[in-house]
Design an enzyme around this catalytic site. Structure first.
Site, mmCIF file in Angstrom:
data_model
loop_
_atom_site.group_PDB
_atom_site.id
_atom_site.type_symbol
_atom_site.label_atom_id
_atom_site.label_comp_id
_atom_site.label_asym_id
_atom_site.label_seq_id
_atom_site.Cartn_x
_atom_site.Cartn_y
_atom_site.Cartn_z
ATOM 1 N N GLY A 47 5.548 1.679 -7.690
ATOM 2 C CA GLY A 47 4.221 1.963 -8.243
ATOM 3 C C GLY A 47 3.880 3.422 -8.481
ATOM 4 O O GLY A 47 3.210 3.756 -9.456
ATOM 5 N N GLU A 101 2.485 8.632 -3.045
ATOM 6 C CA GLU A 101 2.261 7.177 -3.011
ATOM 7 C C GLU A 101 1.218 6.785 -4.039
ATOM 8 O O GLU A 101 0.388 7.617 -4.435
ATOM 9 C CB GLU A 101 1.747 6.772 -1.616
ATOM 10 C CG GLU A 101 2.707 5.981 -0.772
ATOM 11 C CD GLU A 101 2.999 4.564 -1.268
ATOM 12 O OE1 GLU A 101 2.905 4.293 -2.476
ATOM 13 O OE2 GLU A 101 3.344 3.733 -0.425
ATOM 14 N N ASP A 102 1.239 5.526 -4.447
ATOM 15 C CA ASP A 102 0.196 5.043 -5.351
ATOM 16 C C ASP A 102 -1.046 4.629 -4.569
ATOM 17 O O ASP A 102 -2.166 4.989 -4.913
ATOM 18 C CB ASP A 102 0.722 3.885 -6.230
ATOM 19 C CG ASP A 102 1.416 2.788 -5.426
ATOM 20 O OD1 ASP A 102 1.471 2.876 -4.180
ATOM 21 O OD2 ASP A 102 1.906 1.831 -6.039
ATOM 22 N N ASP A 105 -2.897 1.196 2.119
ATOM 23 C CA ASP A 105 -3.768 0.110 2.561
ATOM 24 C C ASP A 105 -3.756 0.099 4.097
ATOM 25 O O ASP A 105 -4.457 0.886 4.733
ATOM 26 C CB ASP A 105 -3.223 -1.180 1.928
ATOM 27 C CG ASP A 105 -4.091 -2.394 2.139
ATOM 28 O OD1 ASP A 105 -5.161 -2.264 2.734
ATOM 29 O OD2 ASP A 105 -3.711 -3.498 1.710
ATOM 30 N N GLY A 107 -1.371 1.167 5.959
ATOM 31 C CA GLY A 107 -0.718 2.406 6.383
ATOM 32 C C GLY A 107 0.688 2.174 6.919
ATOM 33 O O GLY A 107 1.431 3.117 7.164
ATOM 34 N N THR A 109 3.447 0.978 5.494
ATOM 35 C CA THR A 109 4.533 1.437 4.619
ATOM 36 C C THR A 109 4.713 2.943 4.770
ATOM 37 O O THR A 109 5.824 3.449 4.945
ATOM 38 C CB THR A 109 4.230 1.092 3.135
ATOM 39 O OG1 THR A 109 3.966 -0.299 3.045
ATOM 40 C CG2 THR A 109 5.384 1.466 2.224
ATOM 41 N N LEU A 110 3.588 3.649 4.719
ATOM 42 C CA LEU A 110 3.653 5.106 4.837
ATOM 43 C C LEU A 110 4.221 5.525 6.197
ATOM 44 O O LEU A 110 5.024 6.459 6.279
ATOM 45 C CB LEU A 110 2.253 5.706 4.639
ATOM 46 C CG LEU A 110 2.201 7.208 4.814
ATOM 47 C CD1 LEU A 110 3.051 7.923 3.774
ATOM 48 C CD2 LEU A 110 0.763 7.702 4.745
ATOM 49 N N ASP A 161 0.741 -3.100 -9.195
ATOM 50 C CA ASP A 161 1.109 -4.385 -9.777
ATOM 51 C C ASP A 161 0.554 -5.567 -9.010
ATOM 52 O O ASP A 161 0.178 -5.463 -7.841
ATOM 53 C CB ASP A 161 2.635 -4.514 -9.805
ATOM 54 C CG ASP A 161 3.192 -4.782 -8.407
ATOM 55 O OD1 ASP A 161 2.923 -3.964 -7.495
ATOM 56 O OD2 ASP A 161 3.866 -5.806 -8.214
HETATM 57 P P1 IMP Z 1 0.276 -0.779 3.276
HETATM 58 O O1 IMP Z 1 1.637 -0.782 3.903
HETATM 59 O O2 IMP Z 1 -0.582 -1.914 3.813
HETATM 60 O O3 IMP Z 1 -0.437 0.550 3.366
HETATM 61 O O4 IMP Z 1 0.406 -1.162 1.752
HETATM 62 C C1 IMP Z 1 1.457 -0.713 1.083
HETATM 63 C C2 IMP Z 1 1.813 -1.302 -0.217
HETATM 64 O O5 IMP Z 1 1.107 -2.498 -0.568
HETATM 65 C C3 IMP Z 1 1.464 -0.312 -1.297
HETATM 66 O O6 IMP Z 1 2.455 0.686 -1.400
HETATM 67 C C4 IMP Z 1 1.394 -1.208 -2.480
HETATM 68 O O7 IMP Z 1 2.675 -1.417 -3.003
HETATM 69 C C5 IMP Z 1 0.847 -2.508 -1.931
HETATM 70 N N1 IMP Z 1 -0.608 -2.617 -2.158
HETATM 71 C C6 IMP Z 1 -1.613 -2.462 -1.269
HETATM 72 N N2 IMP Z 1 -2.818 -2.679 -1.849
HETATM 73 C C7 IMP Z 1 -2.548 -2.964 -3.148
HETATM 74 C C8 IMP Z 1 -3.398 -3.270 -4.288
HETATM 75 O O8 IMP Z 1 -4.644 -3.338 -4.233
HETATM 76 N N3 IMP Z 1 -2.764 -3.488 -5.458
HETATM 77 C C9 IMP Z 1 -1.394 -3.439 -5.597
HETATM 78 N N4 IMP Z 1 -0.585 -3.139 -4.570
HETATM 79 C C10 IMP Z 1 -1.157 -2.927 -3.348
HETATM 80 MG MG MG Z 2 3.447 1.633 -3.114
#
Ligand code: IMP
Ligand code: MG
Length: 177
Positions: A47, A101-102, A105, A107, A109-110, A161
């Site tokens: 993304g 990052e795009d 959410d 956190g 993944t980061l 996406d």
């Molecule tokens: P996290 O690990 O919960 O912070 O979320 C990580 C990944 O979830 C992001 O890098 C996105 O690829 C995907 N993601 C989270 N929220 C959205 C959204 O609203 N639309 C699309 N992708 C999302």
């Molecule tokens: Mg992402």
């Protein structure tokens, strides 16, 4: 123009012009903060490539780019369930690394990506995300540059996406269920 392509119900929450303006401001801030440095930008696939390409052209100091991809198994969203699928190729040791990052959410993944890069001992490590769903954060993790804070909902466009669609929309929209 996007007939049979956009979801049935959606609302545009960030327009193309708003994106352009904010990316320019972020680029200016980053250029200022890194003024005597050479940045190694590590972009999170897939993304963030759209944001990266705009951000890059607004950064006025030496920059190198590389990529990383983390994957989760199924719908697991805990840090432990995440794997690094593609590691970066560039040498990270003693570099000034900026993760791009795009959206952030929970956190998780980061966190996984941060730990992976930290192990390679960069001289500095910062994070830039275009969208921050701050209220949904499950862990305490520092983000140095935030484009726009958004409350919630599922967002598409500008790299984001839903089942690998909508990344090419030039705006960011929220899907209405
Ligand atoms: P996290 O690990 O919960 O912070 O979320 C990580 C990944 O979830 C992001 O890098 C996105 O690829 C995907 N993601 C989270 N929220 C959205 C959204 O609203 N639309 C699309 N992708 C999302
Ligand atoms: Mg992402």
């Amino acid at each position: 123009m996007y007939k049979n392509y956009l979801p049935e119900k959606y609302e545009i929450i960030i327009t193309e012009d708003q994106i352009k303006k904010r990316v320019k401001e972020l680029g200016e801030q980053i250029s200022k903060d890194y003024r005597d440095k050479h940045i190694l930008i590590i972009t999170v696939l897939k993304g963030a490539v759209v944001f990266l390409s705009d951000l890059l052209r607004n950064i006025k100091c030496p920059v190198d780019i590389d990529f990383i991809k983390a994957t989760s198994y199924g719908s697991a969203t805990e840090s432990g369930a995440l794997k690094i699928l593609y590691p970066p190729n560039e040498e990270i040791y003693q570099k000034d690394v900026l993760i791009v990052e795009d959206i952030i959410d929970s956190g998780y993944t980061l966190l996984k990506i941060r730990h992976f890069i930290e192990c390679m001992q960069p001289s500095s490590l910062k994070v830039c995300t275009f969208i921050d769903k701050k209220e949904r954060r499950k862990i305490d993790i520092k983000i140095d540059y935030v484009g726009i804070e958004v409350e919630g909902g599922f967002l598409i466009g500008y790299g984001l996406d839903s089942k690998n669609r909508f990344r090419n929309l030039p705006f960011i929209a929220r899907i209405i269920e």
